[in-house]
Design a protein around this motif. Structure first.
Motif, short mmCIF file in Angstrom:
data_model
loop_
_atom_site.label_atom_id
_atom_site.label_comp_id
_atom_site.label_asym_id
_atom_site.label_seq_id
_atom_site.Cartn_x
_atom_site.Cartn_y
_atom_site.Cartn_z
N LEU A 157 16.86 15.85 5.81
CA LEU A 157 16.77 15.00 6.99
C LEU A 157 15.42 15.24 7.66
O LEU A 157 14.93 16.37 7.73
CB LEU A 157 17.90 15.30 7.97
CG LEU A 157 19.32 15.19 7.41
CD1 LEU A 157 20.34 15.49 8.50
CD2 LEU A 157 19.57 13.81 6.81
N GLY A 170 14.21 6.86 6.24
CA GLY A 170 15.16 5.97 5.59
C GLY A 170 14.82 5.67 4.15
O GLY A 170 15.71 5.57 3.30
N ASP A 174 17.03 11.52 3.48
CA ASP A 174 18.44 11.13 3.56
C ASP A 174 18.86 10.76 4.98
O ASP A 174 20.05 10.56 5.24
CB ASP A 174 19.31 12.27 3.04
CG ASP A 174 19.03 12.58 1.58
OD1 ASP A 174 19.22 11.68 0.75
OD2 ASP A 174 18.59 13.71 1.28
N GLY A 175 17.90 10.69 5.87
CA GLY A 175 18.22 10.34 7.24
C GLY A 175 17.32 11.08 8.21
O GLY A 175 16.28 11.63 7.84
N THR A 176 17.72 11.10 9.46
CA THR A 176 16.88 11.67 10.51
C THR A 176 17.66 12.60 11.42
O THR A 176 18.89 12.53 11.51
CB THR A 176 16.24 10.55 11.35
OG1 THR A 176 15.28 11.13 12.28
CG2 THR A 176 17.29 9.79 12.17
N ASN A 195 17.72 2.09 9.12
CA ASN A 195 18.68 1.39 8.26
C ASN A 195 17.98 0.35 7.39
O ASN A 195 18.31 0.19 6.21
CB ASN A 195 19.77 0.74 9.10
CG ASN A 195 20.78 1.74 9.64
OD1 ASN A 195 20.99 2.80 9.04
ND2 ASN A 195 21.40 1.43 10.76
N PRO A 206 21.54 5.83 5.76
CA PRO A 206 21.00 7.12 6.19
C PRO A 206 21.88 7.81 7.22
O PRO A 206 22.59 7.16 7.98
CB PRO A 206 19.64 6.76 6.79
CG PRO A 206 19.83 5.35 7.28
CD PRO A 206 20.76 4.70 6.30
N ARG A 207 21.79 9.10 7.21
CA ARG A 207 22.48 9.90 8.22
C ARG A 207 21.61 9.96 9.48
O ARG A 207 20.39 10.16 9.39
CB ARG A 207 22.72 11.30 7.68
CG ARG A 207 23.71 12.13 8.46
CD ARG A 207 24.07 13.37 7.69
NE ARG A 207 24.90 14.27 8.45
CZ ARG A 207 25.23 15.48 8.06
NH1 ARG A 207 24.81 15.93 6.89
NH2 ARG A 207 26.01 16.25 8.80
N ILE A 208 22.20 9.77 10.63
CA ILE A 208 21.47 9.77 11.89
C ILE A 208 22.09 10.85 12.78
O ILE A 208 23.19 10.66 13.33
CB ILE A 208 21.53 8.40 12.56
CG1 ILE A 208 20.90 7.35 11.62
CG2 ILE A 208 20.80 8.41 13.90
CD1 ILE A 208 21.19 5.93 12.01
N THR A 277 25.56 8.87 13.40
CA THR A 277 26.58 9.39 12.50
C THR A 277 27.05 10.79 12.85
O THR A 277 28.17 11.17 12.53
CB THR A 277 26.08 9.40 11.05
OG1 THR A 277 24.96 10.30 10.94
CG2 THR A 277 25.65 8.01 10.60
#
Length: 364
Positions: A157, A170, A174-176, A195, A206-208, A277
């Motif tokens: 992340l 993104g 795998d996200g932020t 996204n 993505p994981r947020i 998320t």
């Protein structure tokens, strides 16, 4: 939306304090616990490896590790090692840190930070995912192989606030993980952009992860005053000041989640509604004052009682979340994954061109 907590960074390097907080988070039913890397504090990877042995059923992560302090080959090897040590439940959060810290402490130019991160991810992600990389970048290069594999995928992340960093989070990561960022900026700019970047590059959603200061209290004004003092540093760092300005916040206290249990529950539920998320509570306590002294006689100095620290609120009771079985993999699943990993031949045993078997990470 899953609920996690930020772990303490004890100033004296006391890992037992981190262990106790992690164990308490697991017992409270929280889904994750995150340790920062403040550069001058305790090393989060070793500390998490030690602390996680006492809490075997909760996700652990870094939020975040500055990239300039480690070459991506080194960090990939350390991240895989920690994932193995914790049974496949490690998530790696990384970020650029700040110009004043990188140039002031390391005397490394903070030029082209987005390109630095693009090269960093181009090396880090393949090493974690495939065990090998060949990348010649503008700022970082590597031709390397790691012969042992993680149990889980080790999600990466990225702390992302500026537009190009959000795109990388993104499109490549795998996200932020965001901090000191309010719901308006998340809803109107960061979440739609990350996204879209993931969709444009055929990446999973993505994981947020949103980390925010949280205080459950019946004295909101005192808590906000405390937040303004405790988090004043972030008012002076350009990247965070920009987020506060975009939010319309005068300072860090304005993005702190403060109030009664119902008020905090409502504020956190709003983060879920806009697409966050994972909400991670950076819990802090309002300033307290000593009990007024009893009247005294003569010339004896008044006696005061020591201020007693309040136990942190149990967020699992404040914020509704799904059952623990829905949030966290079971110990049986972890054991199965660890057993599968133990029976997996190393890359060198398979041959450099053979596919690497990687057991699926248990669903959180």
């Amino acid at each position: 939306m899953r609920i996690g907590t930020a772990l303490p960074q004890p100033p004296n390097g006391d890992i037992t304090a981190i262990t106790a907080a992690l164990r308490e988070a697991a017992e409270d039913g929280l889904s994750s616990a995150w340790l920062t890397d403040p550069i001058f504090g305790i090393g989060p990877l070793v500390a998490l490896a030690v602390a996680a042995q006492s809490a075997p059923d909760i996700e652990i992560g870094t939020a975040v590790m500055p990239t300039h302090f480690r070459h991506p080959v080194t960090l990939a090897r350390e991240a895989i090692t920690l994932d193995i040590a914790t049974g496949g439940r490690f998530t790696l959060g990384i970020g650029l840190s700040h110009k004043v810290m990188i140039e002031g402490m390391l005397h490394i130019p903070f030029d082209r930070p987005a390109q630095h991160m693009a090269d960093y991810l181009a090396i880090l992600r393949p090493l974690i995912r495939d065990g090998a990389v060949a990348h010649d970048g503008d700022m970082l290069s590597a031709h390397a192989e790691i012969t042992f594999r993680p149990i889980g995928p080790v999600p990466v992340l990225l702390a992302a606030l500026a537009p190009r960093m959000v795109h990388l989070a993104g499109a490549v990561a795998d996200g932020t993980i965001v901090w000191m960022t309010g719901p308006r900026v998340l809803e109107e700019r960061i979440i739609p952009a990350i996204n879209q970047a993931a969709a444009d590059n055929n990446r999973p959603a993505p994981r947020i992860v949103c980390i925010a200061p949280v205080c459950v209290t019946d004295n909101a004004d005192a808590a906000r005053d405390r937040a303004a003092k405790v988090f004043n540093l972030y008012d002076t760092l350009p990247s965070y000041r920009a987020m506060l300005d975009q939010e319309g916040a005068s300072g860090p206290a304005d993005v702190a989640v403060v109030g009664s249990a119902d008020e905090v529950r409502e504020r956190i539920a709003h983060f879920a509604a806009i697409g966050v998320t994972d909400f991670v509570a950076g819990q802090f306590a309002p300033a307290t004052t000593a009990t007024p002294p009893a009247p005294s006689s003569g010339n004896s100095p008044p006696r005061t009682r020591p201020v007693r620290r309040r136990r942190r609120p149990d967020l699992s009771q404040v914020v509704w979340s799904p059952a623990a079985s829905e949030l966290r993999p079971s110990l049986r699943s972890r054991s199965a994954a660890a057993a599968a990993h133990a029976s997996t031949p190393s890359r060198s045993e398979q041959g450099s061109r053979s596919p690497v078997h990687r057991p699926a990470r248990p669903t959180r």
